[in-house]
Design a protein around this motif. Structure first.
Motif, PDB file in Angstrom:
ATOM      1  N   GLY A  63      -3.472  -4.230   2.974  1.00  0.00           N
ATOM      2  CA  GLY A  63      -3.734  -2.848   3.358  1.00  0.00           C
ATOM      3  C   GLY A  63      -5.168  -2.625   3.748  1.00  0.00           C
ATOM      4  O   GLY A  63      -5.961  -2.039   3.002  1.00  0.00           O
TER       5      GLY A  63
ATOM      6  N   TRP B 228      -0.551   4.055   8.328  1.00  0.00           N
ATOM      7  CA  TRP B 228       0.379   4.628   7.338  1.00  0.00           C
ATOM      8  C   TRP B 228       0.097   6.107   7.147  1.00  0.00           C
ATOM      9  O   TRP B 228       1.027   6.937   7.122  1.00  0.00           O
ATOM     10  CB  TRP B 228       0.244   3.890   6.006  1.00  0.00           C
ATOM     11  CG  TRP B 228       0.867   4.640   4.873  1.00  0.00           C
ATOM     12  CD1 TRP B 228       2.186   4.651   4.519  1.00  0.00           C
ATOM     13  CD2 TRP B 228       0.204   5.543   3.978  1.00  0.00           C
ATOM     14  NE1 TRP B 228       2.392   5.500   3.451  1.00  0.00           N
ATOM     15  CE2 TRP B 228       1.191   6.062   3.102  1.00  0.00           C
ATOM     16  CE3 TRP B 228      -1.115   5.961   3.837  1.00  0.00           C
ATOM     17  CZ2 TRP B 228       0.886   6.974   2.099  1.00  0.00           C
ATOM     18  CZ3 TRP B 228      -1.417   6.866   2.838  1.00  0.00           C
ATOM     19  CH2 TRP B 228      -0.437   7.366   1.979  1.00  0.00           C
ATOM     20  N   GLY B 229      -1.182   6.465   7.025  1.00  0.00           N
ATOM     21  CA  GLY B 229      -1.538   7.860   6.809  1.00  0.00           C
ATOM     22  C   GLY B 229      -1.077   8.754   7.956  1.00  0.00           C
ATOM     23  O   GLY B 229      -0.589   9.867   7.723  1.00  0.00           O
TER      24      GLY B 229
ATOM     25  N   ARG C  53       3.232   5.942  -3.055  1.00  0.00           N
ATOM     26  CA  ARG C  53       4.468   6.638  -3.386  1.00  0.00           C
ATOM     27  C   ARG C  53       4.739   6.622  -4.881  1.00  0.00           C
ATOM     28  O   ARG C  53       5.092   7.652  -5.470  1.00  0.00           O
ATOM     29  CB  ARG C  53       5.646   6.020  -2.627  1.00  0.00           C
ATOM     30  CG  ARG C  53       6.966   6.777  -2.813  1.00  0.00           C
ATOM     31  CD  ARG C  53       8.077   6.136  -2.021  1.00  0.00           C
ATOM     32  NE  ARG C  53       8.460   4.849  -2.579  1.00  0.00           N
ATOM     33  CZ  ARG C  53       9.303   4.697  -3.601  1.00  0.00           C
ATOM     34  NH1 ARG C  53       9.828   5.755  -4.196  1.00  0.00           N
ATOM     35  NH2 ARG C  53       9.619   3.489  -4.040  1.00  0.00           N
TER      36      ARG C  53
ATOM     37  N   HIS D  59       0.814  -1.215   0.000  1.00  0.00           N
ATOM     38  CA  HIS D  59       0.000   0.000   0.000  1.00  0.00           C
ATOM     39  C   HIS D  59       0.851   1.270   0.000  1.00  0.00           C
ATOM     40  O   HIS D  59       0.541   2.230  -0.710  1.00  0.00           O
ATOM     41  CB  HIS D  59      -0.949  -0.011   1.201  1.00  0.00           C
ATOM     42  CG  HIS D  59      -0.263  -0.042   2.521  1.00  0.00           C
ATOM     43  ND1 HIS D  59       0.200  -1.209   3.093  1.00  0.00           N
ATOM     44  CD2 HIS D  59       0.060   0.952   3.389  1.00  0.00           C
ATOM     45  CE1 HIS D  59       0.759  -0.947   4.257  1.00  0.00           C
ATOM     46  NE2 HIS D  59       0.694   0.364   4.462  1.00  0.00           N
ATOM     47  N   ALA D  60       1.938   1.288   0.783  1.00  0.00           N
ATOM     48  CA  ALA D  60       2.777   2.480   0.828  1.00  0.00           C
ATOM     49  C   ALA D  60       3.451   2.728  -0.518  1.00  0.00           C
ATOM     50  O   ALA D  60       3.535   3.872  -0.984  1.00  0.00           O
ATOM     51  CB  ALA D  60       3.819   2.347   1.934  1.00  0.00           C
ATOM     52  N   GLU D  61       3.903   1.663  -1.161  1.00  0.00           N
ATOM     53  CA  GLU D  61       4.524   1.804  -2.474  1.00  0.00           C
ATOM     54  C   GLU D  61       3.519   2.242  -3.520  1.00  0.00           C
ATOM     55  O   GLU D  61       3.854   3.007  -4.433  1.00  0.00           O
ATOM     56  CB  GLU D  61       5.175   0.475  -2.889  1.00  0.00           C
ATOM     57  CG  GLU D  61       6.508   0.211  -2.229  1.00  0.00           C
ATOM     58  CD  GLU D  61       7.561   1.233  -2.665  1.00  0.00           C
ATOM     59  OE1 GLU D  61       7.989   1.176  -3.835  1.00  0.00           O
ATOM     60  OE2 GLU D  61       7.915   2.103  -1.854  1.00  0.00           O
TER      61      GLU D  61
ATOM     62  N   VAL E 244      -4.660  -0.515   8.675  1.00  0.00           N
ATOM     63  CA  VAL E 244      -3.271  -0.428   8.207  1.00  0.00           C
ATOM     64  C   VAL E 244      -3.054   0.867   7.434  1.00  0.00           C
ATOM     65  O   VAL E 244      -2.037   1.564   7.611  1.00  0.00           O
ATOM     66  CB  VAL E 244      -2.923  -1.659   7.342  1.00  0.00           C
ATOM     67  CG1 VAL E 244      -1.590  -1.470   6.621  1.00  0.00           C
ATOM     68  CG2 VAL E 244      -2.888  -2.920   8.202  1.00  0.00           C
ATOM     69  N   LEU E 245      -4.008   1.207   6.564  1.00  0.00           N
ATOM     70  CA  LEU E 245      -3.890   2.448   5.803  1.00  0.00           C
ATOM     71  C   LEU E 245      -3.926   3.668   6.720  1.00  0.00           C
ATOM     72  O   LEU E 245      -3.201   4.658   6.493  1.00  0.00           O
ATOM     73  CB  LEU E 245      -5.016   2.545   4.773  1.00  0.00           C
ATOM     74  CG  LEU E 245      -4.978   1.551   3.604  1.00  0.00           C
ATOM     75  CD1 LEU E 245      -6.231   1.705   2.746  1.00  0.00           C
ATOM     76  CD2 LEU E 245      -3.741   1.743   2.766  1.00  0.00           C
TER      77      LEU E 245
ATOM     78  N   SER F 173       1.456   8.425   9.713  1.00  0.00           N
ATOM     79  CA  SER F 173       2.914   8.595   9.657  1.00  0.00           C
ATOM     80  C   SER F 173       3.355   9.587   8.585  1.00  0.00           C
ATOM     81  O   SER F 173       4.479  10.086   8.628  1.00  0.00           O
ATOM     82  CB  SER F 173       3.586   7.236   9.414  1.00  0.00           C
ATOM     83  OG  SER F 173       3.376   6.793   8.081  1.00  0.00           O
ATOM     84  N   VAL F 174       2.479   9.872   7.616  1.00  0.00           N
ATOM     85  CA  VAL F 174       2.858  10.770   6.517  1.00  0.00           C
ATOM     86  C   VAL F 174       1.945  11.999   6.423  1.00  0.00           C
ATOM     87  O   VAL F 174       2.040  12.761   5.466  1.00  0.00           O
ATOM     88  CB  VAL F 174       2.859  10.012   5.163  1.00  0.00           C
ATOM     89  CG1 VAL F 174       3.909   8.916   5.161  1.00  0.00           C
ATOM     90  CG2 VAL F 174       1.476   9.441   4.849  1.00  0.00           C
TER      91      VAL F 174
END
Length: 335
Positions: free
Chosen positions: A152, A160-161, A126, A121-123, A156-157, A163-164
């Motif tokens: 994801g 991740w969100g 990105r 999901h992060a890739e 999990v999403l 963190s960014v």
């Protein structure tokens, strides 16, 4: 009795103005990343659950002062991953056009292939989205999964969100009679012939698109010329039977008696039509035309008749049913 043009435009997804559509596999992309709120999904059918998700995304985007962008895939991911693709409620072109006219400010179409399916999901964000979109918030359904192996999840999403600096929101699915509205459920309802429930969950009547091809001419021989319409095999058809509806050709909608499935009397005959329609009031050549068929009412399930004469009488009665419901002249509804 004439049809309501507003409802026909709704049903055929003819909403007028449309947002720009960007495709990652073409060069027509924004010069710099667009700050935006996004929703992500396949959006097959553009049903009421999808409409709510789009509406929530648009409302959030307005609060943030940024555009709302619908992110979708072509082809649908289940055509690439999984045991085999399910039938689709819409052709890709209709699905993307429907998204573009849903009220969002732009649509981003991401080509889905084995390489994309292998990304986490992060890739995915990105490499696929961030060069185009400066994402401020993400809206998905509560059952949404993204990334290789479907790892994801919304939780999990969301992690991740955080963190960014991206807000990720998973929304409850819309229910109908206690059951979630999903494309899978609508396919089952269509196969069952329950058009009332299909209309309720789609927020419109169901249509499919195909091309008029040469048939065996049974209808003409029996006194009611019909158009033999070839629909791609991956598109979901309603249950076998005869329906009252409309046929959209160009900008005109013609009342139509539509037969789905090979009549039992002609089973096994080479070239027998599996989808054919009688357009009331039409007189002309349709071969090669792109036609969208709208299914409004089931007149009768498929039936085995004892004679050709009984079949002819039944079909003529069905045509009269359509005439009583919708008249026998075209409605000019535009594109």
């Amino acid at each position: 009795m004439s049809a309501d043009i507003r409802l026909l435009r709704r049903d055929f997804l003819l909403h007028g103005s449309a947002a720009p559509v960007y495709r990652l596999d073409t060069g027509a992309l924004p010069d710099k990343p667009i700050a935006c709120s996004i929703c992500i999904g396949a959006f097959d059918g553009l049903h009421l659950g999808h409409r709510r998700l789009l509406g929530l995304t648009i409302a959030d985007a307005r609060d943030r002062g940024v555009p709302a962008v619908a992110v979708t895939f072509d082809p649908d991911p289940d055509c690439v991953v999984g045991p085999g693709p399910a039938p689709k409620l819409m052709a890709s072109a209709d699905r993307i056009a429907g998204l573009a006219s849903s009220g969002v400010d732009a649509v981003l179409v991401v080509p889905f292939d084995d390489r994309l399916a292998a990304l986490g999901h992060a890739e995915f964000f990105r490499r696929a989205l961030m060069p185009i979109l400066d994402v401020r918030s993400v809206h998905v359904g509560s059952d949404f999964r993204l990334g290789s192996g479907g790892t994801g999840t919304v939780d999990v999403l969301a992690a991740w969100g955080a963190s960014v600096g991206v807000d990720v929101m998973g929304h409850d699915l819309v229910l109908d009679d206690g059951a979630p509205i999903t494309a899978t459920r609508i396919r089952w309802l269509l196969a069952s012939g329950d058009l009332d429930a299909v209309e309720r969950e789609l927020g419109r009547n169901y249509f499919i698109r195909g091309t008029v091809v040469t048939g065996r001419g049974e209808g003409t021989k029996m006194g009611f010329p019909t158009a033999n319409i070839r629909v791609p095999g991956h598109i979901q058809r309603p249950a076998a039977g005869v329906y009252a509806g409309f046929a959209l050709e160009g900008g005109n909608a013609w009342p139509a008696a539509i037969n789905v499935g090979v009549p039992p009397m002609f089973e096994g005959e080479k070239g027998a039509a599996e989808l054919e329609a009688n357009f009331l009031g039409f007189d002309g050549d349709l071969y090669g035309s792109d036609i969208a068929l709208l299914f409004c009412k089931l007149l009768r399930p498929q039936h085995r008749f004892d004679s050709v004469e009984e079949l002819i009488a039944a079909v003529k009665a069905n045509i009269e049913d359509v005439r009583e419901l919708y008249g026998d002249t075209k409605e000019e509804i535009g594109f």
